[in-house]
Design an enzyme around this catalytic site. Sequence first.
Site, short mmCIF file in Angstrom:
data_model
loop_
_atom_site.label_atom_id
_atom_site.label_comp_id
_atom_site.label_asym_id
_atom_site.label_seq_id
_atom_site.Cartn_x
_atom_site.Cartn_y
_atom_site.Cartn_z
N SER A 693 -45.91 23.01 22.57
CA SER A 693 -46.98 23.44 23.47
C SER A 693 -46.87 22.87 24.87
CB SER A 693 -48.34 23.06 22.87
OG SER A 693 -48.46 21.67 22.73
N LYS A 736 -57.92 21.12 22.30
CA LYS A 736 -57.33 20.91 23.63
C LYS A 736 -58.35 21.19 24.74
CE LYS A 736 -52.65 22.01 22.07
NZ LYS A 736 -51.53 22.97 22.15
#
Length: 814
Positions: A693, A736
């Site tokens: 990511s 996140k």
Amino acid sequence: MLPDDLDTEEMQVRPEDIPDELPALPVSDAVIFPHMLVPLVISDRKLIMLAEDVLDGAKLFGAFTQRPSPDEDDEELASEAIYRVGTIVAVTKTMRFPDGSMRILGKGICRAEIESVVSREPYLVARMRCHNDRAGTPRGVKALMKHVGNSFAQLVDASEHMPEELKTLVQRTQDAGMLADMVAANVDFRVGEKQELLETFPIRGRYEKLQKMLSHEMQVLKLGEKLQSEIREEMDREQREYYLRQQMKAIRKELGDGDETGSEIDELREKIEAYPMPDSVRDVTLKELERLARMSPASAEYTVSKTYIDWILDLPWETSTTDHHNIRRAARVLDEDHYNLRKVKERILEFLAVKKLKNDMQGPILCLVGPPGVGKTSLGRSVARSLGRSFVRIALGGVRDEAEIRGHRRTYVGALPGRIIQGLKTAASNNPVFMLDEIDKLGADFRGDPSSALLEVLDPAQNNSFSDHYLSVAFDLSKVLFIATANTLDTIPNVLRDRLEVIDVAGYTNGEKLEIAKRYLVPRQVKAHGITSSYLTFTDAGLMSIITGYTRESGVRQLERCIGTVCRRTARNVASGRKARRSLNRDNVETYLGPPNFTSPAALRRSEVGVATGMAWTQTGGEILFIEAVKMPGKGRLKLTGSLGPVMRESAEAALSYLRSQVATEPTDLDVFDGSDFHVHVPAGATPKDGPSAGITIATALASLVYGIRVRSDLAMTGEVTLTGKVLAVGGVKQKLLAAFRAGIREVVLPKQNRKDLDEVPREVKERLQMHFVENVGEVVDLALVRSARAKSRRVVPKANRSRSRERRSATRS
């Protein structure tokens, strides 16, 4: 496949034929004596190389026993951890096996002492001195030889493991040195004692030590025989007592006297017949009772059998609690105990609604997944309270033995059922709420795999007949409501994860933490520390200062600790006589907790060239991380630091390759890559990091470096990058975004495919964060780099777009 055999002729090695320098072979848990034939199995690569070199050379090597620990006084051999005295061995036969290992049959030639180390690689080579015993029998040793020979013969007669042929072999040996070494090699002395005999060069001293050791070994054997004799007498006595006890029982029966054991058996039979249990279980229990009636109460088997029957009578085979099917009451209980957690509460209420309409529904297997401190375990207690059921919790963290789940077999006195059955006994009902805490931290070793044992427990199609090894009868677990908790799904085996209905409990926003502190944490801590609101009050501004300045977590554990610290210091003031009312606010929070531990990373950082902000997911929740990149004169090499995993390293290489493929074809642009080295670093190097990511974050940092344009400090990003510049979806979006929100970020870049994941994000976060959804790296760079004329003129665009631009310029010129 049969091993290859290599025979060499029996070697008669003279001392003068032995080279001064020989390879040294370490031998573990054994001492090799001269004149003895020894088989050695070698599988280590370096030692196989040693053996091959020995076969090509003089077919001689030194065998030295390994020490239990390195000798600090002997610095020269401390790294090899071997004794300095060993035996020179001549190879007589070798065998090679298909797996690459070798078996060497060698014969000890003489004692060898290492004088100095010649080399250590690829194996140890040392300069050795050979110590030969004088042939024949030295003066004054003949009497000792006879004494040792007699002691050895007695030891062979008393031992069950030593063959009789050894006596004859020892009696025929006339050489003093050979006789001592033969006895030392065939008696089961400790390795240290054998090494001591090997290091004793004078033959007389060797015999004196050998005689002491043989005397001690003989005493040990005599003591063992005495113990065996006592055990046999004890067994005979127990059998005699059993026979007399049976006679006494028959006499009492004829006299009509009461029998305590008989009355206990009758009492158990009445309990078994009256206790609510399935007929199949009742039959097994009555059969065990008949066995118990035939046993002596003094025997160990009696205790095992009696304990088994007691367990059967303590289990809730057909005892259930009545569920509360009032949906409104259940919703009120869940709201009282936990703030928010909308998705979890809705799933519980759905279960209650179906249970009310269909009473025989099998219980679902819920799995609450989230970082520590978000209320997963306490949520199980709230579910039990809302249903009116008993609550049982077992911690699975670190469990490695399958018997912890399935129980022990009844083969010894201390056998017990597994934790599932023990929990049902504690609950006293067959339909409790069962909390399997930390299911992701199960282990596995030689004792079995507990996660495999849980498959039957958590499968609704099988757990109606769960079999515990201790009970040996099936128990119906279909009425139990299982709730599992985990920090991550990665460590849960796929076959076990397939049985679970996963519910994500990601974490809380600052506003939610404020409400939780006001409703639950503050009242609980104030009560726990014996103070009241007349001494201390918490303002919203004070609590928010604690949340933002002293905690950086997804849950509320650290927040509760900080509130507890404030309460303790207030309690000290009250106990000291200073009972003035205090109010915790933004201005005096540092008085209680000291300087803030955290500040907003985004607020401290300025826009810089080569530094981009990313978002990451961990087992403890979401985090933001800064990726730094610098360039220096070089040859286009890429260096990566910061404890990065292989996937993250590949993302960095893919990002750099994509940027190289997108620059203009002029040599001046290519010089940026060909004449420079690039170094990418992720701070907090002590923490391992991995995952795809961070791909677009690394690409943005490198693009900023190549074009010399600063990256915006108020923008964070996450997404996987491909070699063609596409941005792929990633996981953990909710965690996140919560981390970015807590860190003060106000704009984020997400893959377009992750737009669907916003349904689980709190509304407060979606309203406060501006989100950009992208499909390729070009869009990311345009958003992240600081807007300026230079930035607009040096834009990274995909190749396809650049080709279309060249086609339009060609058409215009035409």
